[in-house]
Design an enzyme around this catalytic site. Sequence first.
Site, PDB file in Angstrom:
ATOM      1  CG  HIS A 116     -26.163 -18.658 -20.265  1.00 51.92           C
ATOM      2  ND1 HIS A 116     -24.905 -19.206 -20.166  1.00 51.92           N
ATOM      3  CD2 HIS A 116     -26.738 -19.219 -21.366  1.00 51.92           C
ATOM      4  CE1 HIS A 116     -24.736 -20.066 -21.151  1.00 51.92           C
ATOM      5  NE2 HIS A 116     -25.835 -20.096 -21.903  1.00 51.92           N
TER       6      HIS A 116
ATOM      7  CB  CYS B  23      -5.174   9.275 -13.112  1.00 53.21           C
ATOM      8  SG  CYS B  23      -6.501   8.265 -13.787  1.00 53.21           S
TER       9      CYS B  23
ATOM     10  CD  GLU C 262      -1.662  20.060 -11.114  1.00 50.01           C
ATOM     11  OE1 GLU C 262      -0.609  19.898 -11.757  1.00 50.01           O
ATOM     12  OE2 GLU C 262      -1.957  19.416 -10.092  1.00 50.01           O
TER      13      GLU C 262
ATOM     14  N   GLY D 291       8.118   1.614 -10.536  1.00 50.07           N
ATOM     15  CA  GLY D 291       7.179   2.252  -9.621  1.00 50.07           C
ATOM     16  C   GLY D 291       7.297   3.763  -9.647  1.00 50.07           C
TER      17      GLY D 291
ATOM     18  CD  GLU E 277       9.641  -7.837 -10.381  1.00 54.63           C
ATOM     19  OE1 GLU E 277      10.180  -7.802  -9.249  1.00 54.63           O
ATOM     20  OE2 GLU E 277       9.119  -6.847 -10.922  1.00 54.63           O
TER      21      GLU E 277
END
Length: 462
Positions: free
Chosen positions: A439, A46, A38, A266, A202
Amino acid sequence: MANDASTVFDLVILGGGSGGYAAALRASQLGLDVALIEKNKVGGTCLHNGCIPTKALLHAGELADQARESAEFGVKASFDGIDMAGVHKYKDGVISGLYKGLQGLIASRKITYVEGEGRLSSATSVDVNGQRYEGRHILLATGSVPKSLPGLEIDGNRVISSDHALGLDRVPESAIVLGGGVIGVEFASAWKSFGTDVTIVEGLPHLVPAEDEGSSKLLERAFRKRGIKFSLGSFFEKAEYTDNGVKVSLANGKEYEAEVLLVAIGRGPVSQGLGYEEAGVAMDRGFVLADEYCRTNVPTISAVGDLIPTLQLAHVGFAEGILVAERLAGLKTVPIDYDGVPRVTYCHPEVASVGLTEARAKEVYGADKVVSLKYNLAGNGRSKILKTAGEIKLVQVRDGAVVGVHMVGDRMGEQVGEAQLIYNWEALPAEVAQLIHAHPTQNEAMGEAHLALAGKPLHSHD
């Protein structure tokens, strides 16, 4: 160059992001001798520049919104502003803790970790730091970087990428976000919570265009209510500096000005100059091509993560890395069903989904074979308490399994686990309806939606 090990490694991994380190951990667990290379920090995009830091910013923004809105809950509090140095201290503390834990994991598995910029030198070797690391198999996992458009230079000053945005030492007074996908709407959401005047541009007809159209429309409605502006359906043409910031011009003639422009269109694969093509690896637009088992056309080379044209998600990288490690160890492996991967956009409100959109389901099964149901969170007690709006939408093959679950609302990302099981186990609505959901929880809305789809609605109209 001499090999840095007395024997050839079973697996040499180029890239220590989500896909690379997952493969290393699993392969070593299965008894393979692994080298992990690396150039920056293990954990990749991430951990250091993506999922983790952006969610920390979003949580800080959520606290800012809660302080502003505390009177609605009978709590006296005041919002005095954002201390970006404090936000970064919090964010970096989260990253640091996870990074140290990951380093410890790598060391505990006796993985040979090499820090340096590697290059594929043959179908069975990687060169780094003047050494050659030979492997019976090579895994390419070099990830991705933020993309831009032709003629649009990211200068790190007024025109910035998500990497730059994560390190800003101030809250911009105004910002244009180019791109209404996951990265764009998450930064727009966080900045709005911090007090920035935000406009999203967009080119496609909807925000988060990969999601079900119903989810996109709900998010757009929520963003309008929050005061987040957006322009849809017209593409970017040019950007130019002004006296105080940047001006963006669109193909339809509209212009927008702001202090900064975030380019969030992106991420593109990191593959240039790394020896892939010279080793005979098949490529397409910078992506490495791989089959359903992450095998390239070269028998000794596999590839995973953002480097291959699959979903650019950390958990997809994890799964692909594990698949490769188990395949190389001789275990039986099953290809990933990418439709069955949970997807979450962590803006306010959150957008979460698993499976097919309604439009895609109709393409696959035929329009007359698909039914859908929407359960409004207004009928869910916990959502009322949290003052969140939205819905859970189910897409079903008529008289068959649920093939899509689409959710909008705060904390809906936490409901995606059950949604994943429903899709991947091909559950019938009646099978989910018979399960008892606690619930009051938001998870109860999942059960209520399936009760309604099974023809026996409880807290909703038939």
